[in-house]
Design a protein around this motif. Structure first.
Motif, PDB file in Angstrom:
ATOM      1  N   MET A   1      44.140  41.741  23.611  1.00 20.96           N
ATOM      2  CA  MET A   1      44.502  42.792  24.554  1.00 20.96           C
ATOM      3  C   MET A   1      45.258  42.166  25.721  1.00 20.96           C
ATOM      4  O   MET A   1      44.892  41.112  26.216  1.00 20.96           O
ATOM      5  CB  MET A   1      43.241  43.481  25.061  1.00 20.96           C
ATOM      6  CG  MET A   1      43.534  44.598  26.046  1.00 20.96           C
ATOM      7  SD  MET A   1      42.134  45.676  26.293  1.00 20.96           S
ATOM      8  CE  MET A   1      41.596  45.130  27.882  1.00 20.96           C
ATOM      9  N   THR A   2      46.315  42.836  26.144  1.00 21.15           N
ATOM     10  CA  THR A   2      47.069  42.386  27.299  1.00 21.15           C
ATOM     11  C   THR A   2      47.284  43.557  28.242  1.00 21.15           C
ATOM     12  O   THR A   2      47.870  44.574  27.861  1.00 21.15           O
ATOM     13  CB  THR A   2      48.444  41.807  26.897  1.00 21.15           C
ATOM     14  OG1 THR A   2      48.240  40.684  26.061  1.00 21.15           O
ATOM     15  CG2 THR A   2      49.241  41.388  28.118  1.00 21.15           C
ATOM     16  N   ASN A   3      46.782  43.418  29.438  1.00 21.06           N
ATOM     17  CA  ASN A   3      47.071  44.337  30.535  1.00 21.06           C
ATOM     18  C   ASN A   3      47.451  43.464  31.711  1.00 21.06           C
ATOM     19  O   ASN A   3      46.595  42.932  32.410  1.00 21.06           O
ATOM     20  CB  ASN A   3      45.875  45.238  30.857  1.00 21.06           C
ATOM     21  CG  ASN A   3      45.595  46.213  29.724  1.00 21.06           C
ATOM     22  OD1 ASN A   3      46.508  46.714  29.092  1.00 21.06           O
ATOM     23  ND2 ASN A   3      44.336  46.466  29.465  1.00 21.06           N
ATOM     24  N   ALA A   4      48.773  43.297  31.900  1.00 21.43           N
ATOM     25  CA  ALA A   4      49.296  42.337  32.859  1.00 21.43           C
ATOM     26  C   ALA A   4      50.020  43.029  34.000  1.00 21.43           C
ATOM     27  O   ALA A   4      50.663  44.061  33.808  1.00 21.43           O
ATOM     28  CB  ALA A   4      50.255  41.378  32.169  1.00 21.43           C
ATOM     29  N   VAL A   5      49.936  42.422  35.175  1.00 19.53           N
ATOM     30  CA  VAL A   5      50.648  42.892  36.351  1.00 19.53           C
ATOM     31  C   VAL A   5      51.501  41.741  36.864  1.00 19.53           C
ATOM     32  O   VAL A   5      51.007  40.624  37.048  1.00 19.53           O
ATOM     33  CB  VAL A   5      49.679  43.381  37.451  1.00 19.53           C
ATOM     34  CG1 VAL A   5      50.450  43.854  38.670  1.00 19.53           C
ATOM     35  CG2 VAL A   5      48.786  44.492  36.926  1.00 19.53           C
ATOM     36  N   ILE A   6      52.788  42.035  37.081  1.00 18.10           N
ATOM     37  CA  ILE A   6      53.742  41.046  37.574  1.00 18.10           C
ATOM     38  C   ILE A   6      54.240  41.526  38.925  1.00 18.10           C
ATOM     39  O   ILE A   6      54.641  42.684  39.064  1.00 18.10           O
ATOM     40  CB  ILE A   6      54.925  40.902  36.606  1.00 18.10           C
ATOM     41  CG1 ILE A   6      54.431  40.501  35.208  1.00 18.10           C
ATOM     42  CG2 ILE A   6      55.948  39.900  37.138  1.00 18.10           C
ATOM     43  CD1 ILE A   6      55.493  40.607  34.132  1.00 18.10           C
ATOM     44  N   ALA A  82      43.518  45.510  35.074  1.00 16.45           N
ATOM     45  CA  ALA A  82      44.330  44.365  34.658  1.00 16.45           C
ATOM     46  C   ALA A  82      43.464  43.183  34.253  1.00 16.45           C
ATOM     47  O   ALA A  82      42.417  42.938  34.840  1.00 16.45           O
ATOM     48  CB  ALA A  82      45.263  43.950  35.795  1.00 16.45           C
ATOM     49  N   ASP A  83      43.944  42.446  33.239  1.00 13.09           N
ATOM     50  CA  ASP A  83      43.257  41.209  32.875  1.00 13.09           C
ATOM     51  C   ASP A  83      44.122  39.988  33.140  1.00 13.09           C
ATOM     52  O   ASP A  83      43.666  38.867  32.953  1.00 13.09           O
ATOM     53  CB  ASP A  83      42.774  41.236  31.419  1.00 13.09           C
ATOM     54  CG  ASP A  83      43.882  41.538  30.420  1.00 13.09           C
ATOM     55  OD1 ASP A  83      45.035  41.120  30.641  1.00 13.09           O
ATOM     56  OD2 ASP A  83      43.585  42.185  29.404  1.00 13.09           O
ATOM     57  N   GLN A  84      45.350  40.200  33.600  1.00 11.03           N
ATOM     58  CA  GLN A  84      46.245  39.081  33.882  1.00 11.03           C
ATOM     59  C   GLN A  84      47.150  39.446  35.051  1.00 11.03           C
ATOM     60  O   GLN A  84      47.695  40.552  35.112  1.00 11.03           O
ATOM     61  CB  GLN A  84      47.093  38.765  32.649  1.00 11.03           C
ATOM     62  CG  GLN A  84      48.026  37.598  32.819  1.00 11.03           C
ATOM     63  CD  GLN A  84      48.837  37.344  31.553  1.00 11.03           C
ATOM     64  OE1 GLN A  84      48.888  38.144  30.641  1.00 11.03           O
ATOM     65  NE2 GLN A  84      49.491  36.201  31.518  1.00 11.03           N
ATOM     66  N   ARG A 138      55.719  38.771  51.411  1.00  4.33           N
ATOM     67  CA  ARG A 138      55.097  37.597  50.796  1.00  4.33           C
ATOM     68  C   ARG A 138      53.645  37.479  51.242  1.00  4.33           C
ATOM     69  O   ARG A 138      52.758  37.141  50.458  1.00  4.33           O
ATOM     70  CB  ARG A 138      55.870  36.315  51.134  1.00  4.33           C
ATOM     71  CG  ARG A 138      55.278  35.108  50.414  1.00  4.33           C
ATOM     72  CD  ARG A 138      56.140  33.865  50.521  1.00  4.33           C
ATOM     73  NE  ARG A 138      55.583  32.820  49.684  1.00  4.33           N
ATOM     74  CZ  ARG A 138      54.552  32.060  50.016  1.00  4.33           C
ATOM     75  NH1 ARG A 138      53.957  32.211  51.197  1.00  4.33           N
ATOM     76  NH2 ARG A 138      54.094  31.130  49.189  1.00  4.33           N
ATOM     77  N   GLN A 139      53.398  37.771  52.511  1.00  2.21           N
ATOM     78  CA  GLN A 139      52.033  37.721  53.035  1.00  2.21           C
ATOM     79  C   GLN A 139      51.106  38.638  52.233  1.00  2.21           C
ATOM     80  O   GLN A 139      50.008  38.244  51.847  1.00  2.21           O
ATOM     81  CB  GLN A 139      52.057  38.132  54.509  1.00  2.21           C
ATOM     82  CG  GLN A 139      50.712  38.263  55.158  1.00  2.21           C
ATOM     83  CD  GLN A 139      50.827  38.796  56.586  1.00  2.21           C
ATOM     84  OE1 GLN A 139      51.880  38.772  57.207  1.00  2.21           O
ATOM     85  NE2 GLN A 139      49.727  39.285  57.098  1.00  2.21           N
ATOM     86  N   ALA A 140      51.551  39.851  51.958  1.00  3.01           N
ATOM     87  CA  ALA A 140      50.739  40.791  51.170  1.00  3.01           C
ATOM     88  C   ALA A 140      50.560  40.286  49.746  1.00  3.01           C
ATOM     89  O   ALA A 140      49.480  40.430  49.153  1.00  3.01           O
ATOM     90  CB  ALA A 140      51.387  42.172  51.178  1.00  3.01           C
ATOM     91  N   HIS A 141      51.599  39.682  49.183  1.00  5.91           N
ATOM     92  CA  HIS A 141      51.519  39.171  47.814  1.00  5.91           C
ATOM     93  C   HIS A 141      50.573  37.984  47.698  1.00  5.91           C
ATOM     94  O   HIS A 141      49.805  37.890  46.732  1.00  5.91           O
ATOM     95  CB  HIS A 141      52.915  38.812  47.309  1.00  5.91           C
ATOM     96  CG  HIS A 141      53.781  40.007  47.098  1.00  5.91           C
ATOM     97  ND1 HIS A 141      55.134  39.915  46.912  1.00  5.91           N
ATOM     98  CD2 HIS A 141      53.488  41.333  47.055  1.00  5.91           C
ATOM     99  CE1 HIS A 141      55.634  41.129  46.747  1.00  5.91           C
ATOM    100  NE2 HIS A 141      54.659  42.000  46.841  1.00  5.91           N
ATOM    101  N   VAL A 142      50.604  37.085  48.677  1.00  3.41           N
ATOM    102  CA  VAL A 142      49.673  35.954  48.664  1.00  3.41           C
ATOM    103  C   VAL A 142      48.235  36.475  48.744  1.00  3.41           C
ATOM    104  O   VAL A 142      47.347  36.005  48.014  1.00  3.41           O
ATOM    105  CB  VAL A 142      49.990  34.963  49.804  1.00  3.41           C
ATOM    106  CG1 VAL A 142      48.875  33.946  49.988  1.00  3.41           C
ATOM    107  CG2 VAL A 142      51.326  34.265  49.548  1.00  3.41           C
ATOM    108  N   LYS A 152      45.103  34.396  36.329  1.00  2.62           N
ATOM    109  CA  LYS A 152      46.277  34.559  37.170  1.00  2.62           C
ATOM    110  C   LYS A 152      47.150  33.330  37.100  1.00  2.62           C
ATOM    111  O   LYS A 152      46.687  32.228  36.842  1.00  2.62           O
ATOM    112  CB  LYS A 152      45.902  34.895  38.603  1.00  2.62           C
ATOM    113  CG  LYS A 152      44.970  33.928  39.292  1.00  2.62           C
ATOM    114  CD  LYS A 152      44.533  34.497  40.652  1.00  2.62           C
ATOM    115  CE  LYS A 152      43.470  33.638  41.296  1.00  2.62           C
ATOM    116  NZ  LYS A 152      43.029  34.204  42.577  1.00  2.62           N
ATOM    117  N   GLN A 153      48.437  33.571  37.370  1.00  2.77           N
ATOM    118  CA  GLN A 153      49.427  32.497  37.322  1.00  2.77           C
ATOM    119  C   GLN A 153      50.413  32.716  38.456  1.00  2.77           C
ATOM    120  O   GLN A 153      50.860  33.838  38.699  1.00  2.77           O
ATOM    121  CB  GLN A 153      50.147  32.560  35.971  1.00  2.77           C
ATOM    122  CG  GLN A 153      51.161  31.480  35.770  1.00  2.77           C
ATOM    123  CD  GLN A 153      51.788  31.566  34.384  1.00  2.77           C
ATOM    124  OE1 GLN A 153      51.584  32.505  33.625  1.00  2.77           O
ATOM    125  NE2 GLN A 153      52.585  30.577  34.052  1.00  2.77           N
TER     126      GLN A 153
END
Length: 160
Positions: A1-6, A82-84, A138-142, A152-153
């Motif tokens: 199963m893949t539920n990914a967020v980029i 999400a799992d990734q 970027r602050q919110a993303h970090v 996570k990656q």
């Protein structure tokens, strides 16, 4: 199963990676740009609950999916599902180069000319990423990346 967020800055490669994952793994693909904005001039964000309902409808229709965007407030809504998580944390200069060479996005613009007319504004938006303090900063993303407890990656160069 893949539920990914980029997620990441504009021009970081979110759409390219999401489309590749969707194609290679047979995933449903959702670009958050398609549900985050009212069709007004100037554009205004839709109420969070309207976007949330659209995200839940999408994830309910697809067993496996990839969602991509720059909206920390919307991405946070996907965490229980999400799992990734993939954070494209590229240098601003790389994002600018990608934006300048971006192919026409017909789901966002009626023509390549309309897209190109928006390029200067987009480049300014990309340059401001490290200094902004909104949900697309970027602050919110970090903060998002640090809060996610699943797989996570963090990708920091276009060749990663």
């Amino acid at each position: 199963m893949t539920n990914a967020v980029i997620f990441g800055n504009s021009g970081s490669g979110k759409s390219t990676l999401a489309k590749r994952m969707a194609r290679d793994k047979g995933l449903g693909h959702l670009d958050l740009d398609t549900l985050a904005w009212e069709p007004t001039t100037p554009p205004q964000r839709k109420p969070l609950e309207v976007s949330e309902a659209a995200i839940l409808a999408f994830t309910g229709e697809h067993e496996n999916w990839v969602i991509e965007g720059c909206y920390a407030d919307l991405i946070a809504l996907t965490f229980p599902l999400a799992d990734q998580l993939i954070f494209l944390d590229l240098p601003v200069e790389d994002c600018i180069a990608h934006a300048k060479s971006r192919p026409w996005e017909p789901h966002k613009y009626p023509s390549k000319e309309a897209q190109d007319a928006n390029l200067d504004m987009l480049l300014d938006w990309i340059r401001d990423y490290p200094q902004r303090n909104d949900s697309c900063s970027r602050q919110a993303h970090v903060s998002l990346f640090e809060a996610f407890t699943g797989e996570k990656q963090r990708i920091t160069s276009p060749t990663d």
